[in-house]
Design a protein around this motif. Sequence first.
Motif, PDB file in Angstrom:
ATOM      1  N   VAL A 258       0.856  -1.191   0.000  1.00 24.21           N
ATOM      2  CA  VAL A 258       0.000   0.000   0.000  1.00 24.21           C
ATOM      3  C   VAL A 258       0.886   1.233   0.000  1.00 24.21           C
ATOM      4  CG1 VAL A 258      -1.818   1.285   1.182  1.00 24.21           C
ATOM      5  CG2 VAL A 258      -1.813  -1.216   1.276  1.00 24.21           C
ATOM      6  N   PHE A 259       0.719   2.096  -1.008  1.00 26.25           N
ATOM      7  CA  PHE A 259       1.439   3.373  -1.084  1.00 26.25           C
ATOM      8  C   PHE A 259       0.461   4.496  -0.783  1.00 26.25           C
ATOM      9  CE2 PHE A 259       3.819   0.573  -3.917  1.00 26.25           C
ATOM     10  CZ  PHE A 259       5.121   0.778  -3.479  1.00 26.25           C
ATOM     11  N   ILE A 260       0.831   5.391   0.110  1.00 27.13           N
ATOM     12  CA  ILE A 260      -0.048   6.500   0.500  1.00 27.13           C
ATOM     13  C   ILE A 260       0.693   7.813   0.302  1.00 27.13           C
ATOM     14  CG2 ILE A 260      -1.354   7.563   2.374  1.00 27.13           C
ATOM     15  CD1 ILE A 260      -1.731   4.826   3.590  1.00 27.13           C
ATOM     16  N   ASP A 261       0.067   8.735  -0.421  1.00 29.66           N
ATOM     17  CA  ASP A 261       0.618  10.086  -0.581  1.00 29.66           C
ATOM     18  C   ASP A 261       0.485  10.809   0.749  1.00 29.66           C
ATOM     19  OD1 ASP A 261       1.294  12.664  -1.180  1.00 29.66           O
ATOM     20  OD2 ASP A 261       0.021  12.852  -2.947  1.00 29.66           O
ATOM     21  N   ALA A 262       1.599  10.991   1.456  1.00 35.92           N
ATOM     22  CA  ALA A 262       1.572  11.560   2.796  1.00 35.92           C
ATOM     23  C   ALA A 262       1.897  13.043   2.815  1.00 35.92           C
ATOM     24  CB  ALA A 262       2.536  10.801   3.708  1.00 35.92           C
TER      25      ALA A 262
ATOM     26  N   ALA B 176      -3.166  10.925   5.164  1.00 35.42           N
ATOM     27  CA  ALA B 176      -2.397   9.681   5.148  1.00 35.42           C
ATOM     28  C   ALA B 176      -2.694   8.831   6.374  1.00 35.42           C
ATOM     29  CB  ALA B 176      -0.904   9.995   5.071  1.00 35.42           C
ATOM     30  N   GLY B 177      -2.800   9.475   7.531  1.00 35.16           N
ATOM     31  CA  GLY B 177      -3.108   8.738   8.752  1.00 35.16           C
ATOM     32  C   GLY B 177      -4.479   8.082   8.692  1.00 35.16           C
ATOM     33  N   ILE B 178      -5.466   8.852   8.208  1.00 35.80           N
ATOM     34  CA  ILE B 178      -6.821   8.314   8.073  1.00 35.80           C
ATOM     35  C   ILE B 178      -6.846   7.165   7.073  1.00 35.80           C
ATOM     36  CG2 ILE B 178      -9.152   8.845   7.245  1.00 35.80           C
ATOM     37  CD1 ILE B 178      -8.803  11.635   8.375  1.00 35.80           C
ATOM     38  N   ALA B 179      -6.167   7.340   5.939  1.00 39.13           N
ATOM     39  CA  ALA B 179      -6.134   6.295   4.916  1.00 39.13           C
ATOM     40  C   ALA B 179      -5.506   5.024   5.458  1.00 39.13           C
ATOM     41  CB  ALA B 179      -5.364   6.791   3.699  1.00 39.13           C
ATOM     42  N   SER B 180      -4.414   5.157   6.208  1.00 37.28           N
ATOM     43  CA  SER B 180      -3.744   3.986   6.773  1.00 37.28           C
ATOM     44  C   SER B 180      -4.648   3.255   7.761  1.00 37.28           C
ATOM     45  CB  SER B 180      -2.445   4.417   7.461  1.00 37.28           C
ATOM     46  OG  SER B 180      -1.818   3.325   8.092  1.00 37.28           O
ATOM     47  N   ASN B 181      -5.304   4.011   8.635  1.00 40.56           N
ATOM     48  CA  ASN B 181      -6.188   3.393   9.635  1.00 40.56           C
ATOM     49  C   ASN B 181      -7.357   2.675   8.975  1.00 40.56           C
ATOM     50  OD1 ASN B 181      -4.611   4.322  11.747  1.00 40.56           O
ATOM     51  ND2 ASN B 181      -5.763   6.228  11.981  1.00 40.56           N
ATOM     52  N   TYR B 182      -7.991   3.321   8.003  1.00 37.03           N
ATOM     53  CA  TYR B 182      -9.124   2.695   7.329  1.00 37.03           C
ATOM     54  C   TYR B 182      -8.695   1.465   6.539  1.00 37.03           C
ATOM     55  CZ  TYR B 182     -12.861   5.972   8.417  1.00 37.03           C
ATOM     56  OH  TYR B 182     -13.821   6.701   9.066  1.00 37.03           O
ATOM     57  N   MET B 183      -7.538   1.539   5.901  1.00 38.85           N
ATOM     58  CA  MET B 183      -7.050   0.390   5.137  1.00 38.85           C
ATOM     59  C   MET B 183      -6.819  -0.808   6.051  1.00 38.85           C
ATOM     60  SD  MET B 183      -6.384  -0.620   2.076  1.00 38.85           S
ATOM     61  CE  MET B 183      -6.226   0.903   1.142  1.00 38.85           C
ATOM     62  N   ASN B 184      -6.223  -0.551   7.224  1.00 42.48           N
ATOM     63  CA  ASN B 184      -5.990  -1.637   8.180  1.00 42.48           C
ATOM     64  C   ASN B 184      -7.306  -2.220   8.683  1.00 42.48           C
ATOM     65  OD1 ASN B 184      -3.174  -1.518   8.068  1.00 42.48           O
ATOM     66  ND2 ASN B 184      -3.070   0.089   9.619  1.00 42.48           N
TER      67      ASN B 184
END
Length: 373
Positions: free
Chosen positions: A125-129, A135-143
């Motif tokens: 998973v690559f996230i534009d931070a 980025a934090g929200i995207a990481s949490n939701y992805m997990n």
Amino acid sequence: MKLIQRLFDSPFWALVRKEINQIIRNKQLMILLIVPPTIQLLLYGFILNPDVHNLRLGVIDYANISASRELVSAMTSNQIFTLESVPSSEKELSREVEEGKLDVGVIIPPDFPRQLAKNSAEIQVFIDAVNANTAGIASNYMNQIIQQYNLRITPGKTSPPISSNVVFLYNPGLTSSWFFVPGVMGLVLTLISTLVSAVTVVREKDTGTIEQLLMTPAANWEILLSKIVPLAFLLMGDVLLAITIATVIFHVPFRGNFILFLALSSMYVFVGISLGIMLATISSSQQQVVLTSFFINLPMVQTSGAIAPIEAMPPVFQVLSLLNPLRHYIAIVRGILLKGVGLDVLWMNVLALVAFAVVLLTISVNKFRSQLS
């Protein structure tokens, strides 16, 4: 040498000297150019932290089996992620993230079925931070999505079959100020450039000196240009002040070309000055021009992505924001500072900025000329 001597002897240079002397004697203007930008950059850089939605997702599914398609469907079913692209290669996915077309990229490996059978699969998973909060929200939701998917396909098992390896691009520390400070730089430059240029021109009306300008042996364009040039140099000082605060206090990286940054910032300064002069030509007093500038500037700020991400806006306003020059300048600043990209990526924003500068400058020149006539 003769050309330089002719310039110094021209009415235009005399008008420029007059404007510079007026600016130097105006202590309130000098305070306005220094104190508010500093306070706003510090204030917004420390306190802003909004939420976002509708993150743009790109997926490369090398496995292309029912389990991988079901996983992608689980990612997009909650409306946090919207599938925008299915690139054919990792290079294409990386380019789309770099160009700002995607917020999140997912790679499902070709041996995904074999890993899944061994109860130990991993996706990339690559996230534009650049926007740390996003980025934090995207990481949490992805997990969370992956955990729920694991429970659905392997009920009762303690070891999850799928894990994600998340990589944050451009802002690995998820520092919120790295996203907000470049946006506030554009916000401050907009407010200061429009207000200062508008008040400068309206003051000529209030004091009656505009009639004196009519009697000078100078063309209308020389009168207007003599007002624009000193203000442009002063406002470029604000740009340097802002970038100093951003890099020294908030440690925002500067990964791009400094000359390109100054050139595009100067272009946006002309956009702001042109907008201010246009406001001054339709206002009859300094009070009126200040109120009118707030009426114009506040919608520009709200639809620019400086404070709230554009993706969180209703679709209609996302389209209307393309008519906002501040949106394009903020995209340029964030691209140069945080991603280190150049004209090959930012050319659409640059063209939009050039178009705004030409249109607004033409309108303001014509309206100012009609007033002088």
